[in-house]
Design a protein around this motif. Sequence first.
Motif, PDB file in Angstrom:
ATOM      1  N   ALA A 204       0.976  -1.044  -0.069  1.00 53.19           N
ATOM      2  CA  ALA A 204      -0.015  -0.038  -0.082  1.00 53.19           C
ATOM      3  C   ALA A 204       1.073   1.447  -0.117  1.00 53.19           C
ATOM      4  O   ALA A 204       1.878   1.187   0.756  1.00 53.19           O
ATOM      5  CB  ALA A 204      -0.841  -0.062   1.339  1.00 53.19           C
ATOM      6  N   ASP A 205       0.592   2.281  -0.770  1.00 59.77           N
ATOM      7  CA  ASP A 205       1.249   3.524  -0.923  1.00 59.77           C
ATOM      8  C   ASP A 205       0.613   4.624   0.046  1.00 59.77           C
ATOM      9  O   ASP A 205      -0.701   4.875  -0.580  1.00 59.77           O
ATOM     10  CB  ASP A 205       1.329   4.136  -2.253  1.00 59.77           C
ATOM     11  N   ARG A 206       1.451   4.981   0.815  1.00 60.36           N
ATOM     12  CA  ARG A 206       0.890   6.388   1.570  1.00 60.36           C
ATOM     13  C   ARG A 206       1.452   7.527   1.161  1.00 60.36           C
ATOM     14  O   ARG A 206       2.732   7.851   0.881  1.00 60.36           O
ATOM     15  CB  ARG A 206       1.461   6.047   3.129  1.00 60.36           C
TER      16      ARG A 206
ATOM     17  N   VAL B 274       5.727  14.893   6.349  1.00 60.93           N
ATOM     18  CA  VAL B 274       6.068  13.337   6.400  1.00 60.93           C
ATOM     19  C   VAL B 274       6.016  12.748   4.875  1.00 60.93           C
ATOM     20  O   VAL B 274       5.184  12.731   3.913  1.00 60.93           O
ATOM     21  CB  VAL B 274       4.868  12.735   7.060  1.00 60.93           C
ATOM     22  N   PRO B 275       7.129  12.276   4.379  1.00 61.66           N
ATOM     23  CA  PRO B 275       7.479  11.757   2.950  1.00 61.66           C
ATOM     24  C   PRO B 275       6.540  10.565   2.628  1.00 61.66           C
ATOM     25  O   PRO B 275       6.126   9.779   3.467  1.00 61.66           O
ATOM     26  CB  PRO B 275       8.943  11.447   2.989  1.00 61.66           C
ATOM     27  N   ALA B 276       6.312  10.595   1.478  1.00 60.97           N
ATOM     28  CA  ALA B 276       5.511   9.261   0.881  1.00 60.97           C
ATOM     29  C   ALA B 276       6.343   8.096   1.062  1.00 60.97           C
ATOM     30  O   ALA B 276       7.383   8.029   1.175  1.00 60.97           O
ATOM     31  CB  ALA B 276       5.069   9.607  -0.632  1.00 60.97           C
ATOM     32  N   THR B 277       5.629   7.017   1.293  1.00 60.64           N
ATOM     33  CA  THR B 277       6.172   5.766   1.742  1.00 60.64           C
ATOM     34  C   THR B 277       5.283   4.645   1.398  1.00 60.64           C
ATOM     35  O   THR B 277       3.830   4.608   0.918  1.00 60.64           O
ATOM     36  CB  THR B 277       6.289   5.438   3.068  1.00 60.64           C
TER      37      THR B 277
END
Length: 92
Positions: free
Chosen positions: A52-54, A70-73
């Motif tokens: 899952a991509d946040r 907060v970076p994408a992860t």
Amino acid sequence: MNKRELVDAISDRLGSKKAAAEAVDAILETIQATVAKGDKVAITGFGSFEKADRPARTARNPATGKTIDVPATSVPKFKAGADFKNLVAGKK
């Protein structure tokens, strides 16, 4: 139950602790590698694992109130199957 206890439980059925440890390791490594690649692993009756991509977002530090970026992860995601849910709920 931790990994060692899982290996012990499986070794009772297989008769060999070494074979059980290799089987558990092989299953976990295969699931991890497949999900990390972005593919989905579905085990009928048990559940499915997927990536899952946040998206990136702005959060707030609760202690100071300061905003931080907060970076994408990407994170692993598990969804339990119907049979697993029913077993946990005590249904047949």
